[in-house]
Design an enzyme around this catalytic site. Structure first.
Site, PDB file in Angstrom:
ATOM      1  N   CYS A   1       0.843  -1.192   0.000  1.00 62.89           N
ATOM      2  CA  CYS A   1       0.000   0.000   0.000  1.00 62.89           C
ATOM      3  C   CYS A   1       0.888   1.257   0.000  1.00 62.89           C
ATOM      4  CB  CYS A   1      -0.964  -0.052   1.188  1.00 62.89           C
ATOM      5  SG  CYS A   1      -2.153   1.301   1.267  1.00 62.89           S
TER       6      CYS A   1
ATOM      7  N   ASP B   1      -9.376  -3.203  -7.054  1.00 65.95           N
ATOM      8  CA  ASP B   1      -8.826  -2.237  -6.100  1.00 65.95           C
ATOM      9  C   ASP B   1      -9.546  -0.903  -6.259  1.00 65.95           C
ATOM     10  OD1 ASP B   1      -7.208  -0.405  -4.659  1.00 65.95           O
ATOM     11  OD2 ASP B   1      -5.439  -1.660  -4.971  1.00 65.95           O
TER      12      ASP B   1
ATOM     13  N   HIS C   1      -7.991  -4.151  -2.999  1.00 68.32           N
ATOM     14  CA  HIS C   1      -6.830  -3.567  -2.334  1.00 68.32           C
ATOM     15  C   HIS C   1      -6.589  -4.324  -1.027  1.00 68.32           C
ATOM     16  CE1 HIS C   1      -3.990  -0.251  -1.785  1.00 68.32           C
ATOM     17  NE2 HIS C   1      -4.303  -0.285  -0.497  1.00 68.32           N
TER      18      HIS C   1
END
Length: 278
Positions: free
Chosen positions: A157, A214, A246
């Site tokens: 991330c 995502d 995600h």
């Protein structure tokens, strides 16, 4: 150029224990890697303006270990990132996750992502991050028998974005794996470049792992990055898992997708072996 001095360096004294509050409740699928056969725990990394905490895991015997920098998610170096370090150590790596927000604040007790972004993440300069990772590598060699001829980096991330940028910053890195990191963004004083801006000049091979579902990383930006990489000279690749959201590797969260995460982890290990981080 940003300057960091002891005068404005207020560092958290220790890493967060357990999981960040914002990441809870914790999933029943959460993986825990034990410390048997390892040296694992918090260390302090000397940097230009003081010391920052980091989590280090390595085998308890041997030396000349390949080094993996593990770059945190938005939640800091909490239990999940520490566990990833132990997973690498079980495979013979020296894995280190420095706390990248040490100067800006402790996110472990914050309960809202927007609060983390506004109060901490938005104040972290890329220049600081690059310098702290450089310092971490120096410490790895001098204090933990790390072999700097075998350096890899991976991040998740927030840290996935950093993987791309650090590989461009430090060609000493042999290979990197970026997990669903942001690729495009506004150029600011603190974040002057983004991965798409350095893609064509990148020489270090990076494997990008992204999810087709995502909601934070639009697929058109992934394709833009892939086009830029194809125009450059690195051996970098991007893999998109069509049905993955995600955070598909984050086993402590509802976004975890076990089959995809296992496949992506194996691809990471093969990637590191292919490019000499082993």
């Amino acid at each position: 150029m940003t300057r960091f001095t002891r005068r404005n360096f207020i560092v958290m004294s220790t890493l967060a224990a357990g999981f960040a509050l914002c990441a809870r409740p914790i999933s029943s699928q959460t993986i825990f890697t034990d410390r048997e056969g390892l040296i694992a725990g918090e260390v302090k990394i000397p940097v230009s303006d003081g010391k920052i905490p980091a989590y280090r895991a390595m085998p308890d015997t041997g030396s000349d270990f390949p080094v993996v920098l593990v770059v945190q998610e938005i939640f800091g170096v909490h239990e999940h990132i520490q566990d990833v370090c132990r997973r690498f150590a079980k495979l013979g790596y020296l894995a280190i996750a420095p706390e990248m927000y040490a100067r800006q604040g402790d996110v472990s007790q914050m309960t809202e992502i927007q609060e983390i972004i506004e109060k901490v993440v938005s104040k972290v300069p890329d220049e600081q991050v690059m310098a702290d990772l450089d310092a971490t590598l120096t410490w790895a060699e001098t204090s933990s028998q790390g072999n700097l001829d075998k350096v890899g980096i991976t991040g998740f991330c927030w840290g996935g974005r950093v993987v791309w940028l650090y590989a461009a910053h430090n060609p000493q890195v042999k290979a990197g794996v970026a997990w669903y990191g942001r690729l495009v963004g506004e150029s600011t004083e603190l974040t002057p470049q983004h991965p798409v801006d350095i893609a064509e000049s990148l020489t270090v091979p990076i494997l990008g792992l992204y999810g087709g579902q995502d909601d934070l990383i639009p697929l058109d930006t992934v394709e833009q990055m892939r086009d830029r990489l194809d125009a450059g000279n690195s051996d970098s690749e991007i893999v998109v898992y069509p049905d993955a959201p995600h955070g598909f590797h984050a086993d402590y969260r509802p976004t975890y997708r076990e089959e995809v995460a296992r496949d992506a982890w194996q691809k990471l290990l093969v990637w590191f072996e292919q490019y000499g981080v082993v």
